[in-house]
Design a protein around this motif. Structure first.
Motif, PDB file in Angstrom:
ATOM      1  N   GLY A  48       2.139  13.140  12.333  1.00  0.00           N
ATOM      2  CA  GLY A  48       0.682  13.450  12.777  1.00  0.00           C
ATOM      3  C   GLY A  48      -0.402  12.666  12.165  1.00  0.00           C
ATOM      4  N   ASP A  49      -1.588  12.837  12.325  1.00  0.00           N
ATOM      5  CA  ASP A  49      -2.662  11.954  11.749  1.00  0.00           C
ATOM      6  C   ASP A  49      -3.404  12.751  10.447  1.00  0.00           C
ATOM      7  OD1 ASP A  49      -4.986  10.463  11.299  1.00  0.00           O
ATOM      8  OD2 ASP A  49      -5.539  10.428  13.526  1.00  0.00           O
ATOM      9  N   ILE A  50      -3.091  12.054   9.384  1.00  0.00           N
ATOM     10  CA  ILE A  50      -3.722  12.751   8.080  1.00  0.00           C
ATOM     11  C   ILE A  50      -5.459  12.899   7.976  1.00  0.00           C
ATOM     12  CG2 ILE A  50      -4.263  10.622   6.670  1.00  0.00           C
ATOM     13  CD1 ILE A  50      -3.068  12.206   4.333  1.00  0.00           C
ATOM     14  N   ARG A  51      -5.965  12.320   8.950  1.00  0.00           N
ATOM     15  CA  ARG A  51      -7.414  12.448   9.117  1.00  0.00           C
ATOM     16  C   ARG A  51      -7.792  13.900   9.854  1.00  0.00           C
ATOM     17  NH1 ARG A  51      -8.259   6.646  12.012  1.00  0.00           N
ATOM     18  NH2 ARG A  51      -6.507   7.737  13.026  1.00  0.00           N
ATOM     19  N   PRO A  54      -4.945  17.635   7.114  1.00  0.00           N
ATOM     20  CA  PRO A  54      -4.839  17.063   5.830  1.00  0.00           C
ATOM     21  C   PRO A  54      -3.503  17.581   5.047  1.00  0.00           C
ATOM     22  CG  PRO A  54      -6.701  18.486   5.931  1.00  0.00           C
ATOM     23  CD  PRO A  54      -6.054  18.151   7.385  1.00  0.00           C
ATOM     24  N   ILE A  55      -2.996  18.720   5.533  1.00  0.00           N
ATOM     25  CA  ILE A  55      -1.496  19.066   5.163  1.00  0.00           C
ATOM     26  C   ILE A  55      -0.587  18.854   6.082  1.00  0.00           C
ATOM     27  CG2 ILE A  55      -0.214  21.116   4.407  1.00  0.00           C
ATOM     28  CD1 ILE A  55      -2.847  22.172   3.458  1.00  0.00           C
ATOM     29  N   MET A  56       0.142  18.007   5.886  1.00  0.00           N
ATOM     30  CA  MET A  56       1.280  17.454   6.848  1.00  0.00           C
ATOM     31  C   MET A  56       2.769  17.567   6.519  1.00  0.00           C
ATOM     32  SD  MET A  56      -1.028  14.150   8.063  1.00  0.00           S
ATOM     33  CE  MET A  56       0.038  13.476   9.142  1.00  0.00           C
ATOM     34  N   GLU A  57       3.719  17.662   7.534  1.00  0.00           N
ATOM     35  CA  GLU A  57       4.983  17.543   7.341  1.00  0.00           C
ATOM     36  C   GLU A  57       5.589  16.310   6.891  1.00  0.00           C
ATOM     37  OE1 GLU A  57       9.099  17.916   9.837  1.00  0.00           O
ATOM     38  OE2 GLU A  57       7.102  18.939  10.685  1.00  0.00           O
ATOM     39  N   LYS A  58       5.958  16.202   5.727  1.00  0.00           N
ATOM     40  CA  LYS A  58       6.577  14.727   5.278  1.00  0.00           C
ATOM     41  C   LYS A  58       8.161  14.651   6.087  1.00  0.00           C
ATOM     42  CE  LYS A  58       7.215  11.835   1.307  1.00  0.00           C
ATOM     43  NZ  LYS A  58       7.199  12.028  -0.339  1.00  0.00           N
ATOM     44  N   LEU A  59       8.153  13.221   6.555  1.00  0.00           N
ATOM     45  CA  LEU A  59       9.355  12.975   7.047  1.00  0.00           C
ATOM     46  C   LEU A  59      10.052  12.028   6.145  1.00  0.00           C
ATOM     47  CD1 LEU A  59       7.414  11.931  10.836  1.00  0.00           C
ATOM     48  CD2 LEU A  59       8.847  14.033  10.041  1.00  0.00           C
ATOM     49  N   GLU A  60      11.218  11.916   6.964  1.00  0.00           N
ATOM     50  CA  GLU A  60      12.267  10.987   6.008  1.00  0.00           C
ATOM     51  C   GLU A  60      11.750   9.810   6.174  1.00  0.00           C
ATOM     52  OE1 GLU A  60      17.086  10.172   6.273  1.00  0.00           O
ATOM     53  OE2 GLU A  60      16.330  12.552   6.687  1.00  0.00           O
ATOM     54  N   TRP A  61      11.901   9.006   5.069  1.00  0.00           N
ATOM     55  CA  TRP A  61      11.602   7.654   5.006  1.00  0.00           C
ATOM     56  C   TRP A  61      12.215   6.721   3.800  1.00  0.00           C
ATOM     57  CZ3 TRP A  61       8.983   4.132   7.786  1.00  0.00           C
ATOM     58  CH2 TRP A  61       8.573   3.280   7.057  1.00  0.00           C
ATOM     59  N   HIS A  62      12.092   5.592   3.691  1.00  0.00           N
ATOM     60  CA  HIS A  62      12.838   4.955   2.719  1.00  0.00           C
ATOM     61  C   HIS A  62      11.922   5.196   1.318  1.00  0.00           C
ATOM     62  CE1 HIS A  62      14.183   2.238   6.090  1.00  0.00           C
ATOM     63  NE2 HIS A  62      13.010   2.423   6.499  1.00  0.00           N
ATOM     64  N   ASP A  63      12.703   4.812   0.331  1.00  0.00           N
ATOM     65  CA  ASP A  63      12.074   5.040  -0.998  1.00  0.00           C
ATOM     66  C   ASP A  63      10.858   4.350  -0.994  1.00  0.00           C
ATOM     67  OD1 ASP A  63      14.047   6.757  -1.959  1.00  0.00           O
ATOM     68  OD2 ASP A  63      14.992   5.017  -3.035  1.00  0.00           O
ATOM     69  N   SER A  64      10.909   3.136  -0.463  1.00  0.00           N
ATOM     70  CA  SER A  64       9.440   2.399  -0.351  1.00  0.00           C
ATOM     71  C   SER A  64       9.844   1.077   0.706  1.00  0.00           C
ATOM     72  CB  SER A  64       9.238   1.759  -1.625  1.00  0.00           C
ATOM     73  OG  SER A  64      10.174   0.908  -2.079  1.00  0.00           O
ATOM     74  N   ALA A  65       8.886   0.640   1.498  1.00  0.00           N
ATOM     75  CA  ALA A  65       9.045  -0.397   2.397  1.00  0.00           C
ATOM     76  C   ALA A  65       7.574  -1.130   2.330  1.00  0.00           C
ATOM     77  CB  ALA A  65       9.416   0.255   3.516  1.00  0.00           C
ATOM     78  N   TYR A  66       7.564  -2.443   3.002  1.00  0.00           N
ATOM     79  CA  TYR A  66       6.349  -2.922   3.169  1.00  0.00           C
ATOM     80  C   TYR A  66       5.891  -3.067   4.586  1.00  0.00           C
ATOM     81  CZ  TYR A  66       6.509  -4.618  -1.769  1.00  0.00           C
ATOM     82  OH  TYR A  66       6.593  -4.758  -3.054  1.00  0.00           O
ATOM     83  N   ILE A  67       4.623  -2.927   4.845  1.00  0.00           N
ATOM     84  CA  ILE A  67       4.233  -2.928   6.056  1.00  0.00           C
ATOM     85  C   ILE A  67       3.031  -3.802   6.001  1.00  0.00           C
ATOM     86  CG2 ILE A  67       2.833  -1.790   8.167  1.00  0.00           C
ATOM     87  CD1 ILE A  67       4.586   0.803   7.453  1.00  0.00           C
ATOM     88  N   CYS A  77      -7.156   6.756   1.850  1.00  0.00           N
ATOM     89  CA  CYS A  77      -6.959   7.981   2.005  1.00  0.00           C
ATOM     90  C   CYS A  77      -6.216   8.516   0.630  1.00  0.00           C
ATOM     91  CB  CYS A  77      -5.842   8.412   2.918  1.00  0.00           C
ATOM     92  SG  CYS A  77      -4.193   7.234   2.796  1.00  0.00           S
ATOM     93  N   GLY A  78      -5.760   9.707   0.497  1.00  0.00           N
ATOM     94  CA  GLY A  78      -5.089  10.205  -0.677  1.00  0.00           C
ATOM     95  C   GLY A  78      -6.060  10.292  -1.962  1.00  0.00           C
TER      96      GLY A  78
END
Length: 78
Positions: A48-51, A54-67, A77-78
């Motif tokens: 979803g859109d954090i804007r 504000p309380i959202m479901e965290k999805l599976e993701w890499h430990d970190s990645a660059y965009i 944000c945050g």
């Protein structure tokens, strides 16, 4: 623009794919800025859109990645 001068700032990028009515929000910290592009170390992907949710479901993701995306695509944000 604030993000241009804010290495280390927490920022988000909202991405709505054609196959998803909700889209995803990526959250990370600004690593560098170069000619209108901002490179962010992304550490979380949420449904979803954090804007608007504000309380959202965290999805599976890499430990970190660059965009890297245009500066106007990111928002503080945050």
């Amino acid at each position: 623009m604030y993000i241009y001068n804010s290495t280390g700032q927490t920022v988000c990028l909202y991405d709505q794919a054609n196959d998803s009515p909700l889209g995803h929000t990526f959250l990370g910290t600004v690593e560098s800025v170069d000619v209108g592009k901002v490179r962010v170390l992304v550490t979380a992907k949420m449904k979803g859109d954090i804007r608007t949710a504000p309380i959202m479901e965290k999805l599976e993701w890499h430990d970190s990645a660059y965009i890297t995306a245009p500066a106007h695509s990111w928002f503080v944000c945050g």
